[in-house]
Design an enzyme around this catalytic site. Structure first.
Site, PDB file in Angstrom:
ATOM      1  N   GLU A   1       0.823  -1.204   0.000  1.00  0.00           N
ATOM      2  CA  GLU A   1       0.000   0.000   0.000  1.00  0.00           C
ATOM      3  C   GLU A   1       0.857   1.255   0.000  1.00  0.00           C
ATOM      4  O   GLU A   1       1.686   1.455   0.898  1.00  0.00           O
ATOM      5  CB  GLU A   1      -0.920   0.030   1.216  1.00  0.00           C
ATOM      6  CG  GLU A   1      -1.818   1.251   1.262  1.00  0.00           C
ATOM      7  CD  GLU A   1      -2.632   1.353   2.542  1.00  0.00           C
ATOM      8  OE1 GLU A   1      -3.666   2.042   2.516  1.00  0.00           O
ATOM      9  OE2 GLU A   1      -2.231   0.756   3.565  1.00  0.00           O
TER      10      GLU A   1
ATOM     11  N   GLU B   1     -11.976   2.202   5.508  1.00  0.00           N
ATOM     12  CA  GLU B   1     -10.917   2.707   6.384  1.00  0.00           C
ATOM     13  C   GLU B   1     -11.070   4.221   6.512  1.00  0.00           C
ATOM     14  O   GLU B   1     -10.291   4.996   5.963  1.00  0.00           O
ATOM     15  CB  GLU B   1      -9.530   2.340   5.840  1.00  0.00           C
ATOM     16  CG  GLU B   1      -8.439   2.552   6.889  1.00  0.00           C
ATOM     17  CD  GLU B   1      -7.051   2.325   6.352  1.00  0.00           C
ATOM     18  OE1 GLU B   1      -6.222   1.771   7.082  1.00  0.00           O
ATOM     19  OE2 GLU B   1      -6.782   2.705   5.201  1.00  0.00           O
TER      20      GLU B   1
END
Length: 265
Positions: free
Chosen positions: A147, A244
């Site tokens: 990520e 998230e």
């Protein structure tokens, strides 16, 4: 044209923070979620977490490798030269948790790179450690995702752009290593979400969402998530989408977006 319906996982690190962590599982299930993700499981026993997952009929779909000593500015150890022993111990610990909790995907954290450090050495250390993990995890059918983190969230992280993520996946060259496509980070750094997703979709294994710029529910800000979710569905993205984000207030009250902007197929 056939479509794959979006499926969402509650991020228990950021959502339901009005409750203690172990109570967030039942709150997520009561809110209608079938899956969860979180940053770190390591402060809890595998048995405690498995109990919560089983009691609430939830699937764990993602968690991170250990971040290291956050108080010292660490944000992952896998890219730090000279810390390979610690990094690989963490890789094995993450595997133990993934097997016990039946989690199919692990996000391997890289590291913060000091401004005066040898970036190429940090990158090669990361590549070597991810390859080590990939070969270990493949035996258990577990995928790894990488990520990119935008500088506004984590300055000097090893990589911030989705293009860097894609290049790292290419350099690592292992069949179970993929991109974790966080729309919040991608918009902050690269923009042009449609073209990014279409270009990289074959290597994307997990998606995360939040509004931009404030990282709240995806029904505000500069991203048209009704369009984005439709994009994912039209391209038959079939893996999980992690929520998230930091709720504006009470988590449950903010979940109206699931009814208002998620496509009906």
């Amino acid at each position: 044209m056939s479509r794959t319906q979006c499926k969402f996982a509650a991020n228990l690190t950021m959502m339901f923070k009005e409750l203690p962590f172990l109570e967030r599982f039942s709150a997520a299930a009561k809110a209608g979620f079938k899956a969860v993700e979180f940053l770190s499981p390591y402060e809890y026993s595998k048995e405690e977490l498995l109990k919560q997952l089983q009691q609430n009929n939830l699937q764990l779909v993602l968690f991170n490798s250990a971040m290291g000593d956050i108080s010292k500015g660490e944000w992952g150890l896998n890219a730090i030269p000279g810390r390979e022993k610690d990094a690989r111990e963490n890789i094995h610990t993450a595997l133990d948790y993934a097997i016990a909790l039946k989690c199919p995907t692990i996000h391997l954290m890289a590291a913060v790179v000091p401004p005066d450090a040898d970036y190429a050495l940090y990158q090669q250390t990361f590549i070597d450690n991810v390859r080590y993990a990939a070969e270990l995890y493949q035996k258990h059918n577990i995928s790894i995702v990488l990520e990119a983190l935008s500088p506004i969230v984590k300055p000097n992280y090893l990589f911030s752009s989705q293009f860097q993520s894609a290049e790292l996946v290419k350099l690592i060259n292992r069949p179970n290593v993929f991109i974790q496509f966080d729309v919040f980070h991608a918009q902050n750094v690269d923009g042009n979400i449609t073209r990014l997703f279409e270009q990289m979709k074959d290597k994307i294994k997990h998606i995360q969402i939040a509004s931009v710029p404030d990282r709240h529910e995806p029904d505000e800000g500069e991203i048209d998530y009704a369009y984005i979710f439709n994009l994912f569905e039209q391209n038959n993205y079939s893996d999980w989408i992690g929520c998230e984000y930091n709720p504006r207030a009470n988590t449950q009250d903010g979940l109206l977006w699931l009814k208002n902007i998620v496509p009906r197929t």
